[in-house]
Motif scaffolding. Structure first.
Motif, PDB file in Angstrom:
ATOM      1  N   VAL A  35      39.111 -26.519   3.618  1.00  9.67           N
ATOM      2  CA  VAL A  35      38.539 -27.406   4.624  1.00  9.67           C
ATOM      3  C   VAL A  35      38.038 -26.549   5.777  1.00  9.67           C
ATOM      4  O   VAL A  35      38.827 -25.854   6.430  1.00  9.67           O
ATOM      5  N   HIS A  36      36.728 -26.605   6.003  1.00  6.92           N
ATOM      6  CA  HIS A  36      36.114 -25.784   7.042  1.00  6.92           C
ATOM      7  C   HIS A  36      35.866 -26.632   8.281  1.00  6.92           C
ATOM      8  O   HIS A  36      35.204 -27.666   8.214  1.00  6.92           O
ATOM      9  N   LYS A  37      36.417 -26.223   9.403  1.00  2.00           N
ATOM     10  CA  LYS A  37      36.205 -26.913  10.672  1.00  2.00           C
ATOM     11  C   LYS A  37      35.943 -25.873  11.754  1.00  2.00           C
ATOM     12  O   LYS A  37      36.800 -25.044  12.065  1.00  2.00           O
ATOM     13  N   LYS A  38      34.750 -25.924  12.305  1.00  2.00           N
ATOM     14  CA  LYS A  38      34.397 -24.986  13.368  1.00  2.00           C
ATOM     15  C   LYS A  38      35.162 -25.309  14.640  1.00  2.00           C
ATOM     16  O   LYS A  38      35.502 -26.455  14.905  1.00  2.00           O
ATOM     17  N   ILE A  39      35.419 -24.280  15.411  1.00  2.00           N
ATOM     18  CA  ILE A  39      36.093 -24.458  16.694  1.00  2.00           C
ATOM     19  C   ILE A  39      35.055 -24.850  17.737  1.00  2.00           C
ATOM     20  O   ILE A  39      34.058 -24.150  17.934  1.00  2.00           O
ATOM     21  N   ASN A  40      35.306 -25.956  18.384  1.00  2.88           N
ATOM     22  CA  ASN A  40      34.435 -26.410  19.475  1.00  2.88           C
ATOM     23  C   ASN A  40      35.086 -25.992  20.791  1.00  2.88           C
ATOM     24  O   ASN A  40      36.091 -26.564  21.217  1.00  2.88           O
TER      25      ASN A  40
ATOM     26  N   HIS B  91      42.939 -24.741   5.569  1.00  4.82           N
ATOM     27  CA  HIS B  91      42.090 -25.051   6.717  1.00  4.82           C
ATOM     28  C   HIS B  91      41.630 -23.748   7.371  1.00  4.82           C
ATOM     29  O   HIS B  91      42.462 -22.888   7.714  1.00  4.82           O
ATOM     30  N   VAL B  92      40.324 -23.615   7.527  1.00  2.00           N
ATOM     31  CA  VAL B  92      39.764 -22.387   8.084  1.00  2.00           C
ATOM     32  C   VAL B  92      38.759 -22.739   9.179  1.00  2.00           C
ATOM     33  O   VAL B  92      38.157 -23.817   9.179  1.00  2.00           O
ATOM     34  N   SER B  93      38.594 -21.819  10.123  1.00  5.76           N
ATOM     35  CA  SER B  93      37.565 -21.966  11.151  1.00  5.76           C
ATOM     36  C   SER B  93      36.258 -21.333  10.708  1.00  5.76           C
ATOM     37  O   SER B  93      35.186 -21.702  11.183  1.00  5.76           O
ATOM     38  N   ARG B  94      36.380 -20.379   9.783  1.00  4.44           N
ATOM     39  CA  ARG B  94      35.200 -19.710   9.231  1.00  4.44           C
ATOM     40  C   ARG B  94      35.521 -19.322   7.796  1.00  4.44           C
ATOM     41  O   ARG B  94      36.552 -18.688   7.537  1.00  4.44           O
ATOM     42  N   PRO B  95      34.698 -19.725   6.835  1.00  5.63           N
ATOM     43  CA  PRO B  95      34.982 -19.380   5.431  1.00  5.63           C
ATOM     44  C   PRO B  95      35.119 -17.874   5.247  1.00  5.63           C
ATOM     45  O   PRO B  95      34.304 -17.101   5.778  1.00  5.63           O
ATOM     46  N   PRO B  96      36.147 -17.421   4.513  1.00  5.85           N
ATOM     47  CA  PRO B  96      36.329 -15.970   4.305  1.00  5.85           C
ATOM     48  C   PRO B  96      35.155 -15.356   3.541  1.00  5.85           C
ATOM     49  O   PRO B  96      34.640 -15.935   2.583  1.00  5.85           O
ATOM     50  N   LYS B  97      34.750 -14.196   3.962  1.00  8.44           N
ATOM     51  CA  LYS B  97      33.654 -13.504   3.310  1.00  8.44           C
ATOM     52  C   LYS B  97      34.182 -12.650   2.161  1.00  8.44           C
ATOM     53  O   LYS B  97      35.279 -12.090   2.244  1.00  8.44           O
ATOM     54  N   PRO B  98      33.426 -12.544   1.062  1.00  4.64           N
ATOM     55  CA  PRO B  98      33.856 -11.681  -0.053  1.00  4.64           C
ATOM     56  C   PRO B  98      34.076 -10.248   0.416  1.00  4.64           C
ATOM     57  O   PRO B  98      33.352  -9.721   1.263  1.00  4.64           O
ATOM     58  N   GLY B  99      35.113  -9.655  -0.134  1.00  3.93           N
ATOM     59  CA  GLY B  99      35.455  -8.282   0.228  1.00  3.93           C
ATOM     60  C   GLY B  99      36.433  -8.169   1.366  1.00  3.93           C
ATOM     61  O   GLY B  99      36.902  -7.061   1.678  1.00  3.93           O
TER      62      GLY B  99
END
Length: 562
Positions: free
Chosen positions: A344-349, A310-318
């Motif tokens: 699972v991507h869920k933005k923080i509201n 579970h992530v709030s923002r998908p990890p960026k390459p690098g």
């Protein structure tokens, strides 16, 4: 003719009275047991649970059509969303739920239905008291009696009246504590932290965290085996194994490992919030001020063949987060290909008052992190249920499976440990085989230790509001001792609520002595009095007409002799 009727009538009345006396339950018959009240708390001024505690009502089955001002007795299969809200709609005096002793015999569909109902009940604020108690012989007898009484409602009116007068038993449920419910103003949340220092002066930090508290319909019966005993156990095993790597200068990674066990996880992760605030705003030497590679939160990992990141923002390459996710995928695909791994991507509201996962508390302070769980939905009922427990086989160290599978918990722990080792030692870039195993031999996860830790954690209710209970003190002291044995710079952070404007408020009277009185209805006394009066009338008539009866008896004897 009269001579034949009187003796028979008297004998019939005598037998009736004797039978009634033999079957009647004494009006003073009572049974005392301990019942546990449903959660009651307020978080950010939003109220949850039941605000009532006093009960003085007649026990009735959930099958009864009229529940107003009655105490509704339910077993596990009876506690459904529909029946619970029907009791609320009819203004029932209380609900008393009987928990079975042998949970392994309860069908899985009933367990799932109950957890859904439990979750719905905890979302509402109600004045109706809800109590839970383990079933026993006396309580089961009461349940069967009120159940039988409800079934007889379909009989004819004469049968029901006769049964009510002669055979029915009325049960009165009483909580005699008339003291008003008071808020607990001195509650505390405790968080533990410890460090394995990495090689080098400016080594980045990896934070590994899990919340140790539990949550359910009632605090005293919340043991949290999967949520989140599993996360605590995996963290403690990671502490033990990585300490061996860090203790050798030749295998010491160039990363600081910061481990934390947080309280208040079931209440919007308040322990994590206060821990971050203390480290970011007041402790300049904190590792959270330095280069944090990522935060790995462990939550509900003791079952299933799924693993969700579970992530709030998908990890960026690098980025370090992206590299670690790649190692996770590699370990799963090479060693456990049947496990379904997903992100699972869920933005923080920021407009919401609550967060779903622990990593969101770090994300709010721009610290990258994610949560590993076998649950895809953060609102899954398993994350807050009194049925999230284990049953230990008396003849072995194996658990009956309810929501915990030690083999799958160990598998998930291996995935996490191997992925961390590959990331910290950069094994992929060094051309290591995909199926390389760092943790083997003396570095293996110990089944007996993980089983013992699960037994310990599920033997103590770990609800946050029980912080003053001696068992809770033993729990926190034991966890702190485990960390001190392996880690450096172990600290205990005790966070107290602001009495003027608390974020979280608990209430007392969560454990109550309850009385069950077994009595006969008032109609029974009238019926019994009528039987006795009839019997005495027959005896009186016989005495008053003794001469007449004697003459008739003498004549009858002479006629037989002739």
């Amino acid at each position: 003719m009269l001579l034949r009727i009187l003796p028979r009538a008297a004998a019939l009345l005598m037998l009736c009275v004797q039978h009634l006396h033999a079957s009647v339950l004494p009006t003073v018959s009572s049974y005392e047991f301990t019942a546990y009240r449903m959660q009651q708390y307020a978080i950010q001024q939003e109220k949850h649970g039941c605000r009532g505690a006093i009960v003085q009502a007649e026990a009735r089955s959930a099958d009864e059509p009229v529940l107003t001002r009655r105490c509704v007795i339910m077993k596990l299969p009876d506690f459904t969303v529909e029946r619970y809200f029907e009791a609320l709609r009819q203004s029932a005096a209380a609900v008393l739920l009987l928990l079975p002793k042998n949970m392994s015999a309860v069908p899985q569909d009933i367990i799932q239905t109950f957890m859904v109902s439990e979750s719905e009940a905890l979302l509402k604020d109600t004045i109706m008291p809800v109590y839970v108690t383990p079933e026993d012989e006396q309580l089961l007898y009461m349940y069967e009696e009120v159940k039988h009484a409800a079934a007889s409602r379909t009989s004819s009116i004469l049968v029901r009246v006769f049964r009510s007068m002669v055979t029915a038993t009325v049960f009165q449920i009483l909580v005699s504590n008339t003291n008003p419910i008071k808020p607990i103003t001195d509650s505390t949340i405790i968080t533990l932290e410890g460090v394995l220092p990495g090689a080098g002066e400016d080594a980045p930090t990896i934070v590994i965290t899990a919340h140790y508290d539990s949550y359910g319909l009632t605090p005293w019966l919340s043991y949290g085996a999967d949520s989140n005993g599993s996360g605590v156990i995996i963290l403690l095993e990671l502490v033990r194994l990585f300490q061996k790597l860090y203790s050798n200068p030749h295998s010491q990674p160039a990363y600081h490992l910061l481990f934390s066990l947080t309280g208040g996880g079931k209440y919007n992760f308040l322990g994590t919030k206060r821990f971050i605030e203390e480290n970011m705003d007041h402790a300049e030497t904190s590792l959270l001020h330095d280069n944090v590679a990522f935060v790995l939160c462990l939550d509900t990992l003791a079952n299933g063949d799924d693993m969700f990141l579970h992530v709030s923002r998908p990890p960026k390459p690098g980025t370090p987060q992206h590299a670690f996710v790649q190692h996770l995928e590699q370990v799963v695909s090479s060693r456990f290909p049947w496990v379904r791994f997903g992100m699972v991507h869920k933005k923080i509201n920021l407009g919401e008052s609550t967060v779903s996962w622990e990593h969101e508390r770090y994300a709010m302070r721009r610290i990258p992190g994610f949560t590993l769980s076998h649950l895809e939905d953060p609102k899954a009922e398993l994350r807050g249920s009194i049925l999230d427990t284990v049953i230990l086989n008396a003849y072995s160290t194996r658990f009956f499976q309810l929501h915990v599978d030690l083999r799958k918990m160990k598998r998930n722990a291996i995935v996490i440990a191997e992925s961390l080792a590959r990331f910290m030692y950069n094994l992929s870039d060094k051309g290591s085989p995909k199926d390389i195993q760092v943790f083997k031999g003396q570095m293996e996860f110990q089944d007996s230790r993980m089983s013992s830790l699960m037994s310990f954690l599920t033997s103590i209710p770990r609800a946050t509001q029980l912080d003053k209970d001696p068992k809770h003190t033993i729990l926190v002291n034991t966890l702190e001792h485990e960390l001190r044995y392996y880690l450096h710079q172990v600290h205990r952070h005790t966070f107290r609520q602001d009495k003027r404007d608390p974020e979280l408020t608990f209430f007392d009277q969560m454990e109550q002595p309850m009385m069950m009185y077994r009595i006969k209805p008032a109609a029974f006394d009238l019926f019994l009095g009528g039987c006795i009066a009839a019997y005495l009338a027959i005896v009186y008539y016989a005495i008053e007409n003794c001469g007449y009866l004697y003459t008739k008896l003498k004549a009858a004897v002479k006629s037989k002799q002739k």
